[in-house]
Design a protein around this motif. Sequence first.
Motif, short mmCIF file in Angstrom:
data_model
loop_
_atom_site.label_atom_id
_atom_site.label_comp_id
_atom_site.label_asym_id
_atom_site.label_seq_id
_atom_site.Cartn_x
_atom_site.Cartn_y
_atom_site.Cartn_z
N GLN A 58 35.02 24.94 35.51
CA GLN A 58 36.07 23.93 35.34
C GLN A 58 37.40 24.34 35.96
O GLN A 58 38.27 23.50 36.16
N LYS A 59 37.58 25.63 36.25
CA LYS A 59 38.90 26.13 36.63
C LYS A 59 39.18 25.90 38.11
O LYS A 59 38.44 26.37 38.99
N THR A 60 40.24 25.19 38.39
CA THR A 60 40.61 24.83 39.77
C THR A 60 41.03 26.07 40.57
O THR A 60 41.68 26.97 40.05
N TRP A 61 40.67 26.05 41.85
CA TRP A 61 41.13 27.06 42.79
C TRP A 61 42.14 26.42 43.75
O TRP A 61 41.84 25.40 44.38
N ILE B 33 49.30 19.73 44.03
CA ILE B 33 48.38 20.53 43.21
C ILE B 33 48.09 19.82 41.89
O ILE B 33 46.94 19.75 41.43
N GLN B 34 49.11 19.28 41.29
CA GLN B 34 48.97 18.62 39.99
C GLN B 34 48.08 17.38 40.08
O GLN B 34 47.16 17.21 39.27
N THR B 35 48.35 16.51 41.06
CA THR B 35 47.58 15.27 41.16
C THR B 35 46.19 15.51 41.74
O THR B 35 45.22 14.88 41.30
N ALA B 36 46.07 16.43 42.69
CA ALA B 36 44.77 16.70 43.30
C ALA B 36 43.80 17.28 42.28
O ALA B 36 42.60 16.97 42.29
N THR B 37 44.29 18.11 41.39
CA THR B 37 43.44 18.70 40.36
C THR B 37 42.87 17.63 39.44
O THR B 37 41.72 17.69 39.02
N ALA B 38 43.69 16.64 39.13
CA ALA B 38 43.24 15.57 38.24
C ALA B 38 42.30 14.60 38.94
O ALA B 38 41.36 14.07 38.32
N ALA B 39 42.51 14.37 40.24
CA ALA B 39 41.71 13.38 40.99
C ALA B 39 40.43 14.03 41.49
O ALA B 39 40.27 14.34 42.68
N ILE B 40 39.48 14.23 40.59
CA ILE B 40 38.25 14.96 40.95
C ILE B 40 37.31 14.12 41.81
O ILE B 40 36.29 14.64 42.28
N ASN B 41 37.63 12.84 42.00
CA ASN B 41 36.79 11.98 42.86
C ASN B 41 37.40 11.78 44.24
O ASN B 41 36.90 10.97 45.02
N LEU B 42 38.46 12.53 44.56
CA LEU B 42 39.16 12.36 45.84
C LEU B 42 38.87 13.54 46.76
O LEU B 42 39.15 14.69 46.41
N HIS B 43 38.30 13.25 47.93
CA HIS B 43 37.86 14.27 48.88
C HIS B 43 38.68 14.20 50.17
O HIS B 43 39.14 13.14 50.57
#
Length: 727
Positions: free
Chosen positions: A281-284, A355-365
């Motif tokens: 679960q931990k973001t890199w 970083i904040q928004t990208a971590t939350a948007a797990i469906n965005l590639h």
Amino acid sequence: NFQTEEAHKMFVKITEAYEALKDPEKRSNNAYSFMNKQPFYSGEEYDRLLHDGLYHNDPLVDNLNEDNFNNYLKTGFYFINFYSPFCPPCRNLASSWKKLAEVYNGIVNIAAVNCKIQPQFCFSRMRIHSHPTLLFYPNGKKGGVVYYNGDLKLDSLEDYIMMFLRNHMNIPTIDQLRSKDKRMAYVLGSTMIERDDLTRIAFHLNGVVTFAIVEDEDLRKKLTSNEQATVVYKYKDVTKEIESVDEMEIVEDIVRHLPKVEVIGPEKFKKIRNSLRTGSQKTWVLFFSTKNKNRLQLHQMINAFPDMNFGEINCDKMPELCASLHVESAPAWGVMKKGGVYQRSPPGADVKDFIQTATAAINLHTLSPSDLQRILDGEDTSIWVLLLAPYGTQWEHIIEPFTQASLDHLDKENVNFGIMSCTAKTAKYCTQVSYQPVVVIQQGAKRKMYQKRDYGTLMTDFIDMAVNSQDIELTEQQLLEIMQVSSRQYTWLLAFVPAGRPCGYTCDNLPYEWMVVAKKLRPLKFVRVGILNCATNPTDFCANVRWPTARIYPVSSTEHISINLQELAQAPYILEWALEHIVDSAQKLNWQVFSKKVIAEELNPTGTKKPWLVYFHSPRCFSCYEKYPAFAIAGYFLNTAIQMGRVNCISERGICQQEQIMSYPTLKLYLSRNQRQRFSTVINIPLRDYETVLKEVKYHIRKYDESLLAGIEQNVRKSIHIHHDEF
């Protein structure tokens, strides 16, 4: 006689200025002589200056416009210059403004708006009435704005900024050393470094290193015997004596001695991705570095996100890995998140916000060219919402609303969002769809494109409609079935879009408008909506489609109603026309009918007179068309309980004046006398949506005569959440 010395000094200054203005030679050397020396520009020079402005080639001054202004403001300090490139004071300020951006880079966001090419934005929205106008935002988007009214010299501008910085940064003087487990920078004396320089240094390293001033001689000797040292950095077993007084040299020296960040190579990257794909679960957060680039921002982000993993990829040593992750130039940032999804930061983005928004948007590639081509070729049957940015185009203002749209659809397992920012080498992958930034919804071989320039609510509504509604595009076989009366089970509202005809924007935009129409008509379970787009789905029937046209095919009727959409191309106008034919329940009222049927009093109320729901509108009011569906659809469900009426306040001005109609549209419920109430009542009904109208009208009718609601409750409940099966 002068009562104060200040008054005498002011008198002398005024006298000198007056003498200078009288003398032509002195006047030519006066500080305001530029007013009479406007430079001459050739046509080419004028156009270049008009469009490029004064800061187009300065990497540290952010150039803003109406599209990116709202998304630009985040948290922190912002200083924005609203200027005209032909204004002499603006031109004189330019060098100081660029220097300010250089000195306060990373501390204050320095920006500029060219009001000569953004007049509507500057004057109407921002209320800018003189140039230059300088606005300071001490709390970014969350706080208010302060108008700078001081001198335009660099020293005055710096003093103004420092006033805010000092309120946020206090460097204490200590009498004992701190723990070795805490990163500390000891300044050896309050006079060793200029006060403003020290404040900026501490601001750069805020949260990363704690600063303290050492005045005590014995404490200084414990730190170092080097009399040339100005700062001593200490952390655990690391001690670094710094002899410089230059602020950036001190910052870089300290950053070089901060704890090292894990270096990521190809094998380690594969392990990280596999771990995230199998449940980690931990973001890199990935920092793409290059030689001689300061790593200050990396340590600032590590401090801001202590619960995330950080890794560094050196693009000088691993160019293939950087290229595979769509990094053309470093420094750059990327995020590896839950599920192994990778997203790269767009150029110029606020890193912390990314970083904040990208971590939350797990469906965005972030998509590769091969990924994009596979999706566009229809090989992936899931729904893809794509943001395509052709090479050399501006698309930064679309990122925030697009990311928000992805967050709004996190609960949809089969919906993915992707961004493809094309480079010079990959330009063809974007231009096969569009030469301008575009949002595309792709599901298999079916494609919908968002053609408008509004990337706020309209774009998110478009995505929501495209993702959550059934496809409304028709095949020729489906169309033939609809046209056969014997097989028609619903009333159909169809649009026909010609192919190869020069109807331009109307035809390009009609699929979007038709989606809006379909969404608004969903509560009417007997109505279906479809579109035959001959531009994307050519059929034999398309030979008969010469102009964009709408048709209504009523159930069990051999006739249809048709209208040319060239002058009726927006959804609110289409809906008014369609609803007048589909649910024609509202009577057009003139003064005679209104006075006799709506407001006339019965001497002996029989209780048989139904209440009237009257819609007051103007044909010149766009909002009246937008809100008409709420009235018409609510009226359809309430048809057995009330009578519906419409008043055109342009042709029936007398009615609207008598009823004190102050704005359009206005919806009023007229309740005449009955056994429950002794007096007639007129009630204003809010016009947000048809459900609100239903709720409000039913509430008042229930108190007036509950028997009127018999028979409508069940139909309303069935229709509120109906799923529309459009083709």
